[in-house]
Design an enzyme around this catalytic site. Sequence first.
Site, PDB file in Angstrom:
ATOM      1  CG  ASP A 136      -1.769  -1.113   1.203  1.00  0.00           C
ATOM      2  OD1 ASP A 136      -2.287  -1.591   0.283  1.00  0.00           O
ATOM      3  OD2 ASP A 136      -2.311  -1.475   2.217  1.00  0.00           O
ATOM      4  CD  GLU A 137       4.920  -0.480  -0.286  1.00  0.00           C
ATOM      5  OE1 GLU A 137       3.949  -0.886  -1.270  1.00  0.00           O
ATOM      6  OE2 GLU A 137       5.501  -1.245   0.276  1.00  0.00           O
TER       7      GLU A 137
ATOM      8  CE  LYS B 234       2.467  -2.354  -4.387  1.00  0.00           C
ATOM      9  NZ  LYS B 234       2.283  -1.929  -3.018  1.00  0.00           N
TER      10      LYS B 234
ATOM     11  CB  ALA C  49      -2.603  -6.261  -5.389  1.00  0.00           C
ATOM     12  N   GLY C  50      -4.470  -4.067  -3.801  1.00  0.00           N
ATOM     13  CA  GLY C  50      -5.756  -3.036  -4.158  1.00  0.00           C
ATOM     14  C   GLY C  50      -4.826  -1.539  -4.612  1.00  0.00           C
ATOM     15  CG  HIS C  51      -1.884  -1.787  -7.041  1.00  0.00           C
ATOM     16  ND1 HIS C  51      -1.021  -2.380  -7.912  1.00  0.00           N
ATOM     17  CD2 HIS C  51      -1.654  -2.260  -5.861  1.00  0.00           C
ATOM     18  CE1 HIS C  51      -0.279  -3.154  -6.937  1.00  0.00           C
ATOM     19  NE2 HIS C  51      -0.645  -3.280  -5.827  1.00  0.00           N
TER      20      HIS C  51
ATOM     21  CD  GLN D 237       0.639  -8.731  -2.847  1.00  0.00           C
ATOM     22  OE1 GLN D 237       1.319  -9.313  -3.626  1.00  0.00           O
ATOM     23  NE2 GLN D 237      -0.738  -8.345  -2.825  1.00  0.00           N
TER      24      GLN D 237
ATOM     25  CB  ALA E 270      -7.496  -0.378  -1.387  1.00  0.00           C
TER      26      ALA E 270
HETATM   27  P1  GDP Z   1      -0.682   0.472  -3.665  1.00  0.00           P
HETATM   28  O1  GDP Z   1      -1.255  -0.909  -3.192  1.00  0.00           O
HETATM   29  O2  GDP Z   1       0.601   0.693  -3.431  1.00  0.00           O
HETATM   30  O3  GDP Z   1      -1.064   0.812  -4.971  1.00  0.00           O
HETATM   31  O4  GDP Z   1      -1.419   1.480  -2.778  1.00  0.00           O
HETATM   32  P2  GDP Z   1      -2.786   1.712  -2.153  1.00  0.00           P
HETATM   33  O5  GDP Z   1      -3.754   2.258  -3.577  1.00  0.00           O
HETATM   34  O6  GDP Z   1      -3.374   0.449  -1.612  1.00  0.00           O
HETATM   35  O7  GDP Z   1      -2.657   2.952  -0.960  1.00  0.00           O
HETATM   36  C1  GDP Z   1      -2.205   4.156  -1.029  1.00  0.00           C
HETATM   37  C2  GDP Z   1      -3.266   5.044  -0.993  1.00  0.00           C
HETATM   38  O8  GDP Z   1      -2.790   6.665  -0.787  1.00  0.00           O
HETATM   39  C3  GDP Z   1      -4.397   5.482  -1.754  1.00  0.00           C
HETATM   40  O9  GDP Z   1      -5.534   5.659  -1.445  1.00  0.00           O
HETATM   41  C4  GDP Z   1      -3.861   6.419  -2.727  1.00  0.00           C
HETATM   42  O10 GDP Z   1      -5.083   7.338  -3.576  1.00  0.00           O
HETATM   43  C5  GDP Z   1      -3.443   7.400  -1.535  1.00  0.00           C
HETATM   44  N1  GDP Z   1      -2.041   8.186  -2.139  1.00  0.00           N
HETATM   45  C6  GDP Z   1      -1.091   7.756  -3.004  1.00  0.00           C
HETATM   46  N2  GDP Z   1      -0.041   8.806  -2.926  1.00  0.00           N
HETATM   47  C7  GDP Z   1      -0.563   9.850  -2.213  1.00  0.00           C
HETATM   48  C8  GDP Z   1       0.048  10.941  -1.766  1.00  0.00           C
HETATM   49  O11 GDP Z   1       1.187  11.334  -2.074  1.00  0.00           O
HETATM   50  N3  GDP Z   1      -0.837  11.773  -0.752  1.00  0.00           N
HETATM   51  C9  GDP Z   1      -1.959  11.262  -0.138  1.00  0.00           C
HETATM   52  N4  GDP Z   1      -2.523  11.957   0.696  1.00  0.00           N
HETATM   53  N5  GDP Z   1      -2.534  10.047  -0.645  1.00  0.00           N
HETATM   54  C10 GDP Z   1      -1.863   9.389  -1.626  1.00  0.00           C
HETATM   55  P1  IMO Z   2      -0.999  -4.204  -2.403  1.00  0.00           P
HETATM   56  O1  IMO Z   2      -0.374  -4.630  -3.572  1.00  0.00           O
HETATM   57  C1  IMO Z   2      -1.055  -4.618   2.135  1.00  0.00           C
HETATM   58  C2  IMO Z   2      -1.162  -8.696   3.556  1.00  0.00           C
HETATM   59  C3  IMO Z   2      -2.213  -9.025   4.182  1.00  0.00           C
HETATM   60  C4  IMO Z   2      -1.832 -10.185   5.267  1.00  0.00           C
HETATM   61  C5  IMO Z   2      -0.753 -10.944   4.419  1.00  0.00           C
HETATM   62  C6  IMO Z   2      -1.159 -12.045   3.802  1.00  0.00           C
HETATM   63  O2  IMO Z   2      -2.266  -3.484  -2.475  1.00  0.00           O
HETATM   64  O3  IMO Z   2       0.184  -3.289  -1.674  1.00  0.00           O
HETATM   65  P2  IMO Z   2      -2.676 -12.550   1.787  1.00  0.00           P
HETATM   66  O4  IMO Z   2      -4.270 -12.518   1.682  1.00  0.00           O
HETATM   67  O5  IMO Z   2      -1.739 -12.210   0.572  1.00  0.00           O
HETATM   68  O6  IMO Z   2      -2.540 -14.044   2.096  1.00  0.00           O
HETATM   69  O7  IMO Z   2      -2.089 -11.914   2.994  1.00  0.00           O
HETATM   70  O8  IMO Z   2      -0.366  -9.815   3.335  1.00  0.00           O
HETATM   71  N1  IMO Z   2      -1.335  -8.162   1.958  1.00  0.00           N
HETATM   72  C7  IMO Z   2      -1.217  -6.882   1.850  1.00  0.00           C
HETATM   73  N2  IMO Z   2      -0.926  -5.568   2.722  1.00  0.00           N
HETATM   74  N3  IMO Z   2      -1.053  -4.600   0.693  1.00  0.00           N
HETATM   75  C8  IMO Z   2      -1.171  -5.515  -0.104  1.00  0.00           C
HETATM   76  O9  IMO Z   2      -1.263  -5.373  -1.543  1.00  0.00           O
HETATM   77  C9  IMO Z   2      -1.355  -6.848   0.443  1.00  0.00           C
HETATM   78  N4  IMO Z   2      -1.606  -8.012   0.013  1.00  0.00           N
HETATM   79  C10 IMO Z   2      -1.306  -8.636   1.045  1.00  0.00           C
HETATM   80  O10 IMO Z   2      -3.062  -7.958   4.952  1.00  0.00           O
HETATM   81  O11 IMO Z   2      -1.164  -9.509   6.492  1.00  0.00           O
HETATM   82 MG    MG Z   3      -2.945  -1.542  -2.025  1.00  0.00          MG
END
Ligand code: GDP
Ligand code: IMO
Ligand code: MG
Length: 422
Positions: free
Chosen positions: A16-17, A19, A42-44, A224, A299
């Site tokens: 959830d960085e 990406k 994943a949830g991007h 992840q 997400a």
């Molecule tokens: P991913 O799984 O690495 O693609 O990240 P996620 O989508 O799960 O989580 C990132 C969250 O941070 C999402 O809700 C994005 O809309 C939000 N986001 C991304 N970059 C920024 C930023 O620079 N500032 C803020 N406030 N939110 C951001």
């Molecule tokens: P993105 O791509 C954050 C975590 C789960 C759990 C562990 C194992 O959006 O960054 P799983 O269902 O994969 O067997 O769960 O990994 N996890 C994540 N945490 N972002 C993700 O994906 C994740 N995918 C799995 O919460 O701790």
């Molecule tokens: Mg995510």
Amino acid sequence: MKQGKIDALLGIVFGDEGKGKVVDYFTPKYDIVARFAGGPNAGHTIIFDGKKFVLRSIPSGIFNDNTLNIIGNGCVIAPDLFYIEAKELENAGYDIRKRLHISKRAHLILPTHRALDRAYETLKGKNKIGTTGKGIGPAYSDKAARIGIRVGDILDNFEEKYNALKARHARILDDLNYEYDIAEEEKTWLEGVEYMRTLTLSDTEIEINNALAEGKNILAEGAQGSMLDLDHGTYPMVSSSSTTCGGVCTGLGVAPTKIDQVFGIFKAYSTRVGSGPFPVELFDKTGDKIREIGHEYGAVTGRNRRCGWLDLVALKYAAMLNGVTQLIMMKSDVLDDFETIKVCTAYQKDGQRTTDMPYDLNGWEAVNEELEGWNCDLTQMKSESEFPKALSDYIAFIEKYMGIPVTIVSVGPDRTATIIRN
Ligand code: GDP
Ligand code: IMO
Ligand code: MG
């Protein structure tokens, strides 16, 4: 002809960085964007022009007309969730048939894999991993046990293979005394399989290597994060795939010599969702404040993400594992309103101190250094020249510790809130 190259964008902490946002931002520079690991765990999130999408299995390059997206052999795919995701994109006007290819070697997640995921978690009780419940572990286990069903299998004698694996799972679930009902989800799942048959299912490793030979550029989109990697993460509280750079090679079928830039992406602070050790975790009001401002709720599952200060020990370990060449700092704006900001530069336990990632992270506590906060609004900034001194100092501190430049700073969720540093 000049060989093309493959760059990798990898989450280097607990996922959830951000990406999705950066892959979408980078996409116009690449001919192909490819996912190499994970599945609908994943949830991007991608936000642009007032629209928001959360992608699970489909690569984040899908919004660009001229980029081919590939779901690589290292991925696992749930046809029902994939179908729902693809339809949403098609309804929004994106041509999935034209823009997406799926590896015949990727593995399928069955409804019974999800039932097994839930059953194993229930059985673990308080030791549960806190998985996303998407059947990831059981699907990768079947792959390793050499009994999995691959995407290519849906083109030939599929029903027999499906029923055999489903029956095998049913016996395990019965043994575990686990009650489940997949009737409804199975319907959508089979519709999803039908839909997948209409798409391009191919030998994506050959496509990718041909593209490289033609001088095309490819971006591998991580899922992840490194600390959730099956080998190098906080085992057993990890996911079941290779989320690190080695996973790019095995999950797409490319040689390590083809990899050029490795972007390591992290947030200006830390989060973790699910169980497992997390030395920087804040249990106080500061942690709550980061969660609130950063909207740190999953997400995929909507769960609270655990929050803490930036962990440079974990970051440095991940940079080593992946050969990170550039760092990308996300969600910097979330720290706009803090008098001071802490950064973890070492771990301690029983009077011992280390800057190396321990084999077992349980019980280790963060040793923090305190820096000044910037206390101003970053969200409208367009260039580094506008950065407050405290932010520049924060970035310089990270770069010095890591020995790697921070080349991008993100100051908001929208595609446009992205600042390239010179
Ligand atoms: P991913 O799984 O690495 O693609 O990240 P996620 O989508 O799960 O989580 C990132 C969250 O941070 C999402 O809700 C994005 O809309 C939000 N986001 C991304 N970059 C920024 C930023 O620079 N500032 C803020 N406030 N939110 C951001
Ligand atoms: P993105 O791509 C954050 C975590 C789960 C759990 C562990 C194992 O959006 O960054 P799983 O269902 O994969 O067997 O769960 O990994 N996890 C994540 N945490 N972002 C993700 O994906 C994740 N995918 C799995 O919460 O701790
Ligand atoms: Mg995510």
